[in-house]
Scaffold this active site. Structure first.
Site, PDB file in Angstrom:
ATOM      1  N   HIS A 147      10.358   3.475  40.360  1.00 52.45           N
ATOM      2  CA  HIS A 147      10.028   2.358  41.251  1.00 52.45           C
ATOM      3  C   HIS A 147      11.113   2.022  42.260  1.00 52.45           C
ATOM      4  O   HIS A 147      10.907   1.194  43.128  1.00 52.45           O
ATOM      5  CB  HIS A 147       9.724   1.094  40.428  1.00 52.45           C
ATOM      6  CG  HIS A 147      10.963   0.430  39.893  1.00 52.45           C
ATOM      7  ND1 HIS A 147      11.579   0.848  38.749  1.00 52.45           N
ATOM      8  CD2 HIS A 147      11.707  -0.605  40.365  1.00 52.45           C
ATOM      9  CE1 HIS A 147      12.645   0.084  38.522  1.00 52.45           C
ATOM     10  NE2 HIS A 147      12.750  -0.798  39.485  1.00 52.45           N
TER      11      HIS A 147
HETATM   12  C1  UD1 Z   1      12.260  -5.566  42.266  1.00 48.44           C
HETATM   13  C2  UD1 Z   1      13.772  -5.622  42.336  1.00 48.44           C
HETATM   14  C3  UD1 Z   1      14.362  -4.435  41.606  1.00 48.44           C
HETATM   15  C4  UD1 Z   1      13.844  -4.339  40.193  1.00 48.44           C
HETATM   16  C5  UD1 Z   1      12.324  -4.369  40.191  1.00 48.44           C
HETATM   17  C6  UD1 Z   1      11.826  -4.429  38.782  1.00 48.44           C
HETATM   18  C7  UD1 Z   1      14.675  -6.614  44.406  1.00 48.44           C
HETATM   19  C8  UD1 Z   1      15.307  -6.338  45.707  1.00 48.44           C
HETATM   20  N1  UD1 Z   1      14.225  -5.534  43.732  1.00 48.44           N
HETATM   21  O1  UD1 Z   1      11.841  -4.405  42.949  1.00 48.44           O
HETATM   22  O2  UD1 Z   1      15.778  -4.566  41.559  1.00 48.44           O
HETATM   23  O3  UD1 Z   1      14.299  -3.148  39.609  1.00 48.44           O
HETATM   24  O4  UD1 Z   1      11.853  -5.531  40.898  1.00 48.44           O
HETATM   25  O5  UD1 Z   1      10.511  -4.031  38.636  1.00 48.44           O
HETATM   26  O6  UD1 Z   1      14.591  -7.751  44.000  1.00 48.44           O
HETATM   27  N2  UD1 Z   1       4.050  -5.699  44.105  1.00 48.44           N
HETATM   28  C9  UD1 Z   1       2.781  -5.950  43.695  1.00 48.44           C
HETATM   29  N3  UD1 Z   1       2.575  -6.835  42.676  1.00 48.44           N
HETATM   30  C10 UD1 Z   1       3.580  -7.478  42.056  1.00 48.44           C
HETATM   31  C11 UD1 Z   1       4.895  -7.228  42.479  1.00 48.44           C
HETATM   32  C12 UD1 Z   1       5.125  -6.330  43.504  1.00 48.44           C
HETATM   33  O7  UD1 Z   1       1.814  -5.391  44.223  1.00 48.44           O
HETATM   34  O8  UD1 Z   1       3.329  -8.267  41.119  1.00 48.44           O
HETATM   35  C13 UD1 Z   1       4.283  -4.702  45.181  1.00 48.44           C
HETATM   36  C14 UD1 Z   1       4.217  -5.308  46.582  1.00 48.44           C
HETATM   37  O9  UD1 Z   1       3.652  -4.357  47.429  1.00 48.44           O
HETATM   38  C15 UD1 Z   1       5.691  -5.475  46.920  1.00 48.44           C
HETATM   39  C16 UD1 Z   1       6.316  -4.277  46.214  1.00 48.44           C
HETATM   40  O10 UD1 Z   1       5.559  -4.123  45.016  1.00 48.44           O
HETATM   41  O11 UD1 Z   1       5.940  -5.445  48.307  1.00 48.44           O
HETATM   42  C17 UD1 Z   1       7.783  -4.450  45.875  1.00 48.44           C
HETATM   43  O12 UD1 Z   1       7.985  -5.657  45.122  1.00 48.44           O
HETATM   44  P1  UD1 Z   1       9.423  -6.387  45.179  1.00 48.44           P
HETATM   45  O13 UD1 Z   1       9.445  -7.490  44.197  1.00 48.44           O
HETATM   46  O14 UD1 Z   1       9.809  -6.700  46.589  1.00 48.44           O
HETATM   47  O15 UD1 Z   1      10.440  -5.276  44.731  1.00 48.44           O
HETATM   48  P2  UD1 Z   1      10.381  -4.281  43.503  1.00 48.44           P
HETATM   49  O16 UD1 Z   1      10.273  -2.904  44.032  1.00 48.44           O
HETATM   50  O17 UD1 Z   1       9.379  -4.746  42.522  1.00 48.44           O
HETATM   51  N1  UDP Z   2       8.609  -2.042  31.437  1.00 42.98           N
HETATM   52  C1  UDP Z   2       7.399  -2.533  30.945  1.00 42.98           C
HETATM   53  N2  UDP Z   2       6.234  -1.939  31.367  1.00 42.98           N
HETATM   54  C2  UDP Z   2       6.235  -0.882  32.226  1.00 42.98           C
HETATM   55  C3  UDP Z   2       7.472  -0.398  32.718  1.00 42.98           C
HETATM   56  C4  UDP Z   2       8.649  -1.007  32.314  1.00 42.98           C
HETATM   57  O1  UDP Z   2       7.379  -3.466  30.146  1.00 42.98           O
HETATM   58  O2  UDP Z   2       5.152  -0.395  32.555  1.00 42.98           O
HETATM   59  C5  UDP Z   2       9.843  -2.688  30.974  1.00 42.98           C
HETATM   60  C6  UDP Z   2      10.855  -1.733  30.412  1.00 42.98           C
HETATM   61  O3  UDP Z   2      10.577  -1.451  29.062  1.00 42.98           O
HETATM   62  C7  UDP Z   2      12.136  -2.515  30.613  1.00 42.98           C
HETATM   63  C8  UDP Z   2      11.886  -3.261  31.903  1.00 42.98           C
HETATM   64  O4  UDP Z   2      10.476  -3.269  32.089  1.00 42.98           O
HETATM   65  O5  UDP Z   2      12.323  -3.454  29.572  1.00 42.98           O
HETATM   66  C9  UDP Z   2      12.547  -2.563  33.052  1.00 42.98           C
HETATM   67  O6  UDP Z   2      12.101  -3.108  34.246  1.00 42.98           O
HETATM   68  P1  UDP Z   2      12.013  -2.278  35.596  1.00 42.98           P
HETATM   69  O7  UDP Z   2      12.065  -0.817  35.315  1.00 42.98           O
HETATM   70  O8  UDP Z   2      10.855  -2.811  36.338  1.00 42.98           O
HETATM   71  O9  UDP Z   2      13.317  -2.782  36.382  1.00 42.98           O
HETATM   72  P2  UDP Z   2      14.872  -2.423  36.311  1.00 42.98           P
HETATM   73  O10 UDP Z   2      15.330  -2.462  34.908  1.00 42.98           O
HETATM   74  O11 UDP Z   2      15.062  -1.093  36.973  1.00 42.98           O
HETATM   75  O12 UDP Z   2      15.489  -3.485  37.167  1.00 42.98           O
END
Ligand code: UD1
Ligand code: UDP
Length: 362
Positions: free
Chosen positions: A198
Site C-alpha cells: 500500500h
Molecule cells: C496512510 C498513511 C500511511 C499508513 C497507511 C496505513 C499517511 C500519509 N499515510 O496511507 O503511513 O501506512 O495509512 O494503511 O498518513 N481510501 C479509501 N478508503 C479508506 C481510506 C483510504 O478508499 O477508508 C483510499 C482513498 O482513495 C485515499 C487513498 O486510499 O485517497 C489513500 O488514503 P490515505 O489515508 O491518504 O493514505 P494511505 O495510503 O491509506
Molecule cells: N492489517 C489488517 N488487515 C489487512 C491488512 C493489514 O488488519 O487487510 C493490519 C496488520 O495486521 C497490521 C496493520 O494492519 O496490524 C498494519 O497496517 P498498514 O499495513 O495499513 O500500515 P503500516 O503499518 O504500514 O503503517
C-alpha cells in the site's frame, strides 16, 4: 487516531487506560480512514472505545487532508482542554495531532517515536520527524529508535523505552472466529504466501506496482498468493489497468480484520509486504518476510536475517527473495520488541508526567 494501524496500536493503550481510575482517555478519530473494513471493523473486533468525536476529514492531498484535521483538532482541543495529547505512528493524523497540540501549548506524547527510514521522499518520514520534534514524551520501541532521537539532540529525559505496542497486540489476539479465514480460503493444508502492498511510493509508480504484481503473479505459479487489497492499491490497479494478470492463484481479496490478518500471518509460509506493521507481525509469528522497499525503519529484522529487502522495481529479485525465504523456513523469534507490556508503561509514564507537572504547579 485516523488510519488502520493506529486503531490497532490505540486498542492496546486504551486497555491500559481502562485499567486505571486516575486518568481518562478521550479518543478522537480524524476520519482519515473511513471504509468499514479500514476502520469500523477494528473498533468492533478489538473492543476499542467508541471515539468521543469523529472529525470525518476523509481523503485528500497531504496539505488539504492535514489542514482539515488541524483546524478540527484545534477546535476539539480548545473545547476539551486535555492535559496531554497522545499520538501514534507517522500518518497525517499523527502530524496534525502534534501540530495542533503544540501550538496550543498542550504536552504531546508520541508512541513509536524515533523510527527513521532516512528517506524524506516518504510522507511518513516527514510526519515522524515533526511529531518527534514537537513531543514532550517520546515512547520508543527499540535501541535504534533511542539512538536516532539522541542523535537528533532530543534529551534522554524525554525518551522512554517501552517496547512495541504491536507486540502487545499480537500477544493479546485470541479471536477464534477470525481463524476461520484460513479454512474459508481453503488454505489449511497448503503452503501459501500472504502479501500486502500500500505504500505511496509503490502504488503511485506504475513501474513499481507492475513489477510487484508481476512478481506475485509469477510466485502464484508455485504457491497461492493472498493479497488483501488496501483501497489505495485497488484504485491504483484500476487506474493503471493492472488488475488482471490472469494468475488464478493470485487471490485479490478485500482488506481483513486484525484477527483475520493475524490468523493468515501465523499460517503463511512467507510474507511479502511494504507495510511497517506487517514486517514486524511476520517476525512475531516466526514467518520469513520479504519487504518490497529500498530501506526499512525496522532494521533489526534485516540485521537478524528475518526480513529481506527487495527492490520494488525488480520483479525477478522479488520472486527470488521470496523463494529463498520459503526455503529458509519458519523460526522462533527472539525478544526484540519488549515484553508485551508497552501499553501499561505508556500509560504509567503519562500519569507520572501529569502528576509531576501538577505538583510543580501547586
Ligand atoms: C496512510 C498513511 C500511511 C499508513 C497507511 C496505513 C499517511 C500519509 N499515510 O496511507 O503511513 O501506512 O495509512 O494503511 O498518513 N481510501 C479509501 N478508503 C479508506 C481510506 C483510504 O478508499 O477508508 C483510499 C482513498 O482513495 C485515499 C487513498 O486510499 O485517497 C489513500 O488514503 P490515505 O489515508 O491518504 O493514505 P494511505 O495510503 O491509506
Ligand atoms: N492489517 C489488517 N488487515 C489487512 C491488512 C493489514 O488488519 O487487510 C493490519 C496488520 O495486521 C497490521 C496493520 O494492519 O496490524 C498494519 O497496517 P498498514 O499495513 O495499513 O500500515 P503500516 O503499518 O504500514 O503503517
Amino acid at each position: 487516531v485516523g488510519a488502520r494501524p493506529q486503531f490497532i496500536k490505540a486498542a492496546v493503550v486504551a486497555r491500559a487506560f481502562a485499567a486505571r481510575d486516575d486518568v481518562r482517555e478521550v479518543l478522537v478519530h480524524t476520519g482519515q480512514h473511513y471504509d468499514e473494513n479500514m476502520s469500523g471493523v477494528f473498533f468492533k473486533e478489538l473492543g476499542i472505545p467508541a471515539p468521543a468525536v469523529h472529525l470525518g476529514v476523509g481523503s485528500g492531498s497531504h496539505g488539504a487532508q492535514t489542514g482539515r484535521m488541524l483546524e478540527a483538532l484545534e477546535h476539539e482541543m480548545r473545547t476539551r482542554r486535555p492535559d496531554l495529547v497522545l499520538i501514534y505512528g507517522d500518518t497525517n493524523s499523527t502530524l496534525a495531532g502534534a501540530l495542533a497540540a503544540a501550538k496550543l501549548g498542550i504536552p504531546v506524547a508520541h508512541v513509536e517515536a524515533g523510527l527513521r527510514s532516512f528517506n524524506r521522499a516518504m510522507p511518513e518520514e516527514i510526519n515522524r520527524i515533526v511529531a518527534d520534534r514537537l513531543s514532550d514524551l517520546l515512547f520508543t520501541p527499540t535501541d535504534a529508535a533511542d539512538e536516532h532521537l539522541r542523535h537528533e539532540g532530543i534529551s534522554s529525559d524525554q525518551i522512554t523505552r517501552v517496547g512495541d505496542v504491536m507486540f502487545d497486540a499480537v500477544l493479546h489476539e485470541s479471536s477464534t472466529t477470525a481463524k476461520t479465514i484460513v479454512t474459508r480460503l481453503a488454505l489449511e493444508d497448503r503452503p501459501f504466501c500472504l502479501a500486502t502492498i500500500h505504500r505511496a511510493e509503490n502504488t503511485d509508480d506504475p513501474a513499481r506496482l507492475s513489477a510487484i504484481l508481476g512478481a506475485l503473479g509469477t510466485l502464484s505459479g508455485e504457491l497461492p498468493v493472498v493479497l488483501p487489497l488496501h483501497p489505495r492499491t485497488r484504485a491504483a490497479m484500476q487506474r493503471d489497468r493492472l488488475a488482471d494478470h490472469g494468475h488464478p492463484e493470485l487471490r485479490l481479496i478485500e482488506p481483513l480484520s486484525y484477527g483475520e490478518m493475524a490468523a493468515l500471518e501465523a499460517a503463511a509460509r512467507v510474507i511479502v509486504t511494504d507495510s511497517g506493521g506487517v514486517q514486524k507481525e511476520a517476525f512475531f509469528h516466526g514467518v520469513p518476510c520479504v519487504t518490497v522497499r529500498t530501506e526499512t525503519e525496522w532494521t533489526e529484522l534485516v540485521d537478524g536475517g528475518y526480513n529481506h529487502l527487495a527492490s520494488p522495481l525488480d520483479a525477478g529479485a522479488i520472486a527470488d527473495a521470496v523463494l529463498r525465504a520459503v526455503t529458509r523456513g519458519r523460526f522462533t523469534p527472539p525478544n526484540l520488541y519488549g515484553d508485551g507490556r508497552a501499553g501499561e508503561r505508556i500509560v504509567a509514564a503519562i500519569v507520572a508526567f501529569l502528576d509531576g507537572r501538577a505538583s510543580r504547579e501547586s
